[in-house]
Design an enzyme around this catalytic site. Structure first.
Site, PDB file in Angstrom:
ATOM      1  N   VAL A  33      40.720  50.946  46.462  1.00  0.00           N
ATOM      2  CA  VAL A  33      40.168  50.788  45.111  1.00  0.00           C
ATOM      3  C   VAL A  33      38.854  50.000  45.173  1.00  0.00           C
ATOM      4  CG1 VAL A  33      40.556  49.849  42.797  1.00  0.00           C
ATOM      5  CG2 VAL A  33      42.441  50.938  44.031  1.00  0.00           C
ATOM      6  N   ASP A  54      37.383  39.894  51.298  1.00  0.00           N
ATOM      7  CA  ASP A  54      38.686  40.432  51.713  1.00  0.00           C
ATOM      8  C   ASP A  54      39.209  39.579  52.857  1.00  0.00           C
ATOM      9  OD1 ASP A  54      40.764  42.243  52.937  1.00  0.00           O
ATOM     10  OD2 ASP A  54      39.992  43.616  51.435  1.00  0.00           O
ATOM     11  N   ALA A  99      48.869  44.511  47.476  1.00  0.00           N
ATOM     12  CA  ALA A  99      49.680  45.651  47.879  1.00  0.00           C
ATOM     13  C   ALA A  99      49.574  46.746  46.826  1.00  0.00           C
ATOM     14  CB  ALA A  99      51.128  45.202  48.011  1.00  0.00           C
ATOM     15  N   ARG A 107      55.110  49.905  39.550  1.00  0.00           N
ATOM     16  CA  ARG A 107      54.066  48.872  39.610  1.00  0.00           C
ATOM     17  C   ARG A 107      54.686  47.483  39.508  1.00  0.00           C
ATOM     18  NH1 ARG A 107      52.234  53.257  36.640  1.00  0.00           N
ATOM     19  NH2 ARG A 107      50.327  54.211  37.442  1.00  0.00           N
ATOM     20  N   VAL A 141      49.156  45.409  36.577  1.00  0.00           N
ATOM     21  CA  VAL A 141      47.886  44.899  36.055  1.00  0.00           C
ATOM     22  C   VAL A 141      48.073  44.042  34.798  1.00  0.00           C
ATOM     23  CG1 VAL A 141      47.322  47.006  34.753  1.00  0.00           C
ATOM     24  CG2 VAL A 141      45.506  45.516  35.540  1.00  0.00           C
ATOM     25  N   SER A 162      42.278  46.278  33.644  1.00  0.00           N
ATOM     26  CA  SER A 162      41.879  47.690  33.477  1.00  0.00           C
ATOM     27  C   SER A 162      42.915  48.449  32.648  1.00  0.00           C
ATOM     28  CB  SER A 162      41.689  48.362  34.837  1.00  0.00           C
ATOM     29  OG  SER A 162      42.882  48.279  35.588  1.00  0.00           O
ATOM     30  N   ASP A 167      45.135  55.735  32.358  1.00  0.00           N
ATOM     31  CA  ASP A 167      46.148  56.579  31.718  1.00  0.00           C
ATOM     32  C   ASP A 167      45.532  57.331  30.530  1.00  0.00           C
ATOM     33  OD1 ASP A 167      48.777  54.792  32.850  1.00  0.00           O
ATOM     34  OD2 ASP A 167      46.901  53.747  32.478  1.00  0.00           O
ATOM     35  N   ARG A 170      43.638  60.161  31.872  1.00  0.00           N
ATOM     36  CA  ARG A 170      44.562  61.235  32.297  1.00  0.00           C
ATOM     37  C   ARG A 170      45.106  61.987  31.085  1.00  0.00           C
ATOM     38  NH1 ARG A 170      47.364  57.196  36.728  1.00  0.00           N
ATOM     39  NH2 ARG A 170      46.062  57.816  38.482  1.00  0.00           N
ATOM     40  N   ARG A 172      43.653  62.289  28.082  1.00  0.00           N
ATOM     41  CA  ARG A 172      42.581  63.114  27.494  1.00  0.00           C
ATOM     42  C   ARG A 172      42.332  64.352  28.351  1.00  0.00           C
ATOM     43  NH1 ARG A 172      37.772  59.324  27.264  1.00  0.00           N
ATOM     44  NH2 ARG A 172      36.688  61.131  26.429  1.00  0.00           N
ATOM     45  N   HIS A 194      50.424  49.479  31.477  1.00  0.00           N
ATOM     46  CA  HIS A 194      49.956  50.461  32.454  1.00  0.00           C
ATOM     47  C   HIS A 194      51.149  50.662  33.393  1.00  0.00           C
ATOM     48  CE1 HIS A 194      47.856  52.546  35.593  1.00  0.00           C
ATOM     49  NE2 HIS A 194      47.973  51.543  36.441  1.00  0.00           N
ATOM     50  N   THR A 249      45.725  55.994  44.862  1.00  0.00           N
ATOM     51  CA  THR A 249      44.788  56.563  43.877  1.00  0.00           C
ATOM     52  C   THR A 249      43.588  55.638  43.802  1.00  0.00           C
ATOM     53  OG1 THR A 249      45.479  55.379  41.878  1.00  0.00           O
ATOM     54  CG2 THR A 249      46.814  57.272  42.511  1.00  0.00           C
TER      55      THR A 249
HETATM   56  P1  NAD Z   1      44.657  48.676  49.742  1.00  0.00           P
HETATM   57  O1  NAD Z   1      45.857  48.258  50.529  1.00  0.00           O
HETATM   58  O2  NAD Z   1      43.887  49.864  50.174  1.00  0.00           O
HETATM   59  O3  NAD Z   1      43.639  47.442  49.639  1.00  0.00           O
HETATM   60  C1  NAD Z   1      44.037  46.157  49.312  1.00  0.00           C
HETATM   61  C2  NAD Z   1      43.074  45.194  49.974  1.00  0.00           C
HETATM   62  O4  NAD Z   1      43.374  43.862  49.527  1.00  0.00           O
HETATM   63  C3  NAD Z   1      43.152  45.190  51.507  1.00  0.00           C
HETATM   64  O5  NAD Z   1      41.865  45.450  52.054  1.00  0.00           O
HETATM   65  C4  NAD Z   1      43.650  43.785  51.830  1.00  0.00           C
HETATM   66  O6  NAD Z   1      43.149  43.277  53.060  1.00  0.00           O
HETATM   67  C5  NAD Z   1      43.117  43.009  50.626  1.00  0.00           C
HETATM   68  N1  NAD Z   1      43.768  41.708  50.431  1.00  0.00           N
HETATM   69  C6  NAD Z   1      45.081  41.387  50.557  1.00  0.00           C
HETATM   70  N2  NAD Z   1      45.264  40.073  50.290  1.00  0.00           N
HETATM   71  C7  NAD Z   1      44.053  39.561  49.969  1.00  0.00           C
HETATM   72  C8  NAD Z   1      43.595  38.276  49.577  1.00  0.00           C
HETATM   73  N3  NAD Z   1      44.426  37.237  49.461  1.00  0.00           N
HETATM   74  N4  NAD Z   1      42.272  38.117  49.329  1.00  0.00           N
HETATM   75  C9  NAD Z   1      41.416  39.145  49.458  1.00  0.00           C
HETATM   76  N5  NAD Z   1      41.798  40.393  49.811  1.00  0.00           N
HETATM   77  C10 NAD Z   1      43.092  40.599  50.067  1.00  0.00           C
HETATM   78  O7  NAD Z   1      45.174  48.851  48.246  1.00  0.00           O
HETATM   79  P2  NAD Z   1      44.453  49.712  47.088  1.00  0.00           P
HETATM   80  O8  NAD Z   1      44.964  51.104  47.148  1.00  0.00           O
HETATM   81  O9  NAD Z   1      43.006  49.447  47.148  1.00  0.00           O
HETATM   82  O10 NAD Z   1      45.110  49.037  45.798  1.00  0.00           O
HETATM   83  C11 NAD Z   1      44.769  47.717  45.431  1.00  0.00           C
HETATM   84  C12 NAD Z   1      45.505  47.334  44.169  1.00  0.00           C
HETATM   85  O11 NAD Z   1      45.018  48.143  43.077  1.00  0.00           O
HETATM   86  C13 NAD Z   1      47.016  47.584  44.228  1.00  0.00           C
HETATM   87  O12 NAD Z   1      47.701  46.539  43.594  1.00  0.00           O
HETATM   88  C14 NAD Z   1      47.187  48.886  43.451  1.00  0.00           C
HETATM   89  O13 NAD Z   1      48.478  49.016  42.899  1.00  0.00           O
HETATM   90  C15 NAD Z   1      46.127  48.682  42.388  1.00  0.00           C
HETATM   91  N6  NAD Z   1      45.730  49.900  41.677  1.00  0.00           N
HETATM   92  C16 NAD Z   1      45.550  49.767  40.349  1.00  0.00           C
HETATM   93  C17 NAD Z   1      45.199  50.857  39.587  1.00  0.00           C
HETATM   94  C18 NAD Z   1      45.045  50.670  38.102  1.00  0.00           C
HETATM   95  O14 NAD Z   1      44.952  51.630  37.330  1.00  0.00           O
HETATM   96  N7  NAD Z   1      45.001  49.439  37.635  1.00  0.00           N
HETATM   97  C19 NAD Z   1      45.002  52.102  40.189  1.00  0.00           C
HETATM   98  C20 NAD Z   1      45.150  52.195  41.574  1.00  0.00           C
HETATM   99  C21 NAD Z   1      45.534  51.080  42.315  1.00  0.00           C
END
Ligand code: NAD
Length: 335
Positions: A33, A54, A99, A107, A141, A162, A167, A170, A172, A194, A249
């Site tokens: 993301v 990160d 995660a 979620r 979230v 966010s 949603d 999606r 729309r 969400h 995603t």
């Molecule tokens: P990912 O595993 O690809 O990336 C997560 C990153 O966070 C990794 O690079 C990891 O090293 C880093 N990280 C972990 N602990 C950390 C810390 N203490 N400080 C800094 N960085 C740290 O995961 P992703 O697919 O990118 O998803 C990230 C989050 O976004 C998840 O919680 C996922 O559920 C959420 N997400 C939200 C939506 C939404 O609509 N809100 C949509 C998709 C994903």
């Protein structure tokens, strides 16, 4: 020491330009993301500075190098691997660390793991005197938006989740596909969590101002309950279907985050379905969830009071309860 990596080191990249008027966006978490957000933001030209933070600094450094190589072909932007000190002077800190869901996980299942990370990010940033806005994308979230608000002590207007921006997009898309009308001409919202308890506001959904039932009557179309259920279940369950196929995603949420950032940086007073602290909304209090909300440079301006029907009101209350129960499991609930 500071010149070890001239492509990604903060000090050396700061030397590249001290001229650009700054809108600094810090992205904490440069996984799927966060890195997609950085790329979309670079192409948008909205911010003059992008900082990636990160715990996996090697990965983040790789992202920074790759992104920097796109700069000569896109928009002048300073991009570097930074730390919480860099976040403190950002206009917006975006939380994308943590995660993500594994197949079959909800979620809310991510809460304990991502609470710890959120705590680290907020305390690290606030320690350096951050006065900007937090934009939270990590899941769950709504709960993490509540957590960031509590831990940071920032005003409610400066903590935005966010929420259901994704949603709603999606939803729309589904309505647009069904009626064969451009999604930009479809106005419809998903509110509440969400997640699994989210609520489709069918009663106010419209095409060019015509409620869907009126649109169907006027054009001799049928729109029955099973079609509605199908569109909504594909909306609500989209993440499960995508994660099952590709593990994560990121394109649509990154685009949604850019849209929120644009509304803030350009002071647009845009209505977007985002998550923020809710008080006195149809009897709902002390919870973060999504409602159509006006956003500008100050952050949250106002949540819109929708004229929901009875069924939608009840569903929003159930969604709020789900989130309140989840927040009650956290160590912050009693503070
Ligand atoms: P990912 O595993 O690809 O990336 C997560 C990153 O966070 C990794 O690079 C990891 O090293 C880093 N990280 C972990 N602990 C950390 C810390 N203490 N400080 C800094 N960085 C740290 O995961 P992703 O697919 O990118 O998803 C990230 C989050 O976004 C998840 O919680 C996922 O559920 C959420 N997400 C939200 C939506 C939404 O609509 N809100 C949509 C998709 C994903």
């Amino acid at each position: 020491m500071e010149m070890l990596n001239t492509e990604t080191n903060r000090t050396s990249s700061e030397q590249l330009s001290s001229a650009a008027p700054t809108a600094r966006i810090a992205i904490v978490g440069s996984g799927h993301v966060g890195s997609t957000l950085a790329y979309a933001l670079l192409l948008s030209g909205l911010s003059s500075e992008i900082v990636l933070v990160d715990t996996d600094s090697a990965r983040a450094e790789g992202e920074v190098m790759d992104l920097n190589h796109a700069v000569p072909l896109s928009r002048e932007t300073r991009i570097w691997l930074g730390d919480y000190e860099d976040c403190a002077s950002a206009t917006i800190v975006v939380l994308t660390a943590g995660a993500n869901q594994h197949p079959g996980e909800t979620r809310l299942d991510l809460l304990q793991r991502n609470m710890v990370i959120t705590d680290q990010v907020v305390s690290g940033t606030m320690k350096h005197g951050f006065k900007g806005l937090f934009l939270i994308a990590s899941n769950p979230v709504d709960i993490l938006t509540h957590v960031v608000g509590k831990l940071s002590g920032l005003p409610t207007s400066r903590v935005i989740g966010s929420g259901t921006i994704l949603d709603t997009a999606r939803f729309r898309h589904g309505i647009s596909r069904h009626f064969g009308v451009d999604a930009h001409s479809v106005h419809a919202y998903i509110i509440g969590e969400h997640g699994d308890s989210e609520v489709p506001v069918w009663s106010l959904a419209n095409i060019a101002g015509m409620r869907l039932d009126d649109y169907c009557i006027a054009h001799g179309l049928v729109f029955d309950d099973s079609t509605r259920d199908d569109i909504f279940s594909k909306t609500r369950d989209a993440a499960y279907h995508i994660i099952h196929r590709k593990g994560a995603t990121f394109y649509a949420i990154a685009t949604g985050l850019v849209r929120i950032i644009e509304a803030i940086l350009r002071d647009q007073n845009t209505v977007l379905s985002v998550s923020s602290r809710v008080e006195n909304y149809l009897g709902i209090n002390n919870v973060c969830l999504s409602l159509p909300t006006i956003i500008n440079r100050q952050g949250i301006v106002r949540q819109l009071h929708l004229n929901l029907n009875e069924q939608e009101t009840a569903a929003l209350h159930r969604s709020a309860e789900t989130l309140q129960n989840a927040f009650a499991q956290t160590s912050l609930a009693k503070q």
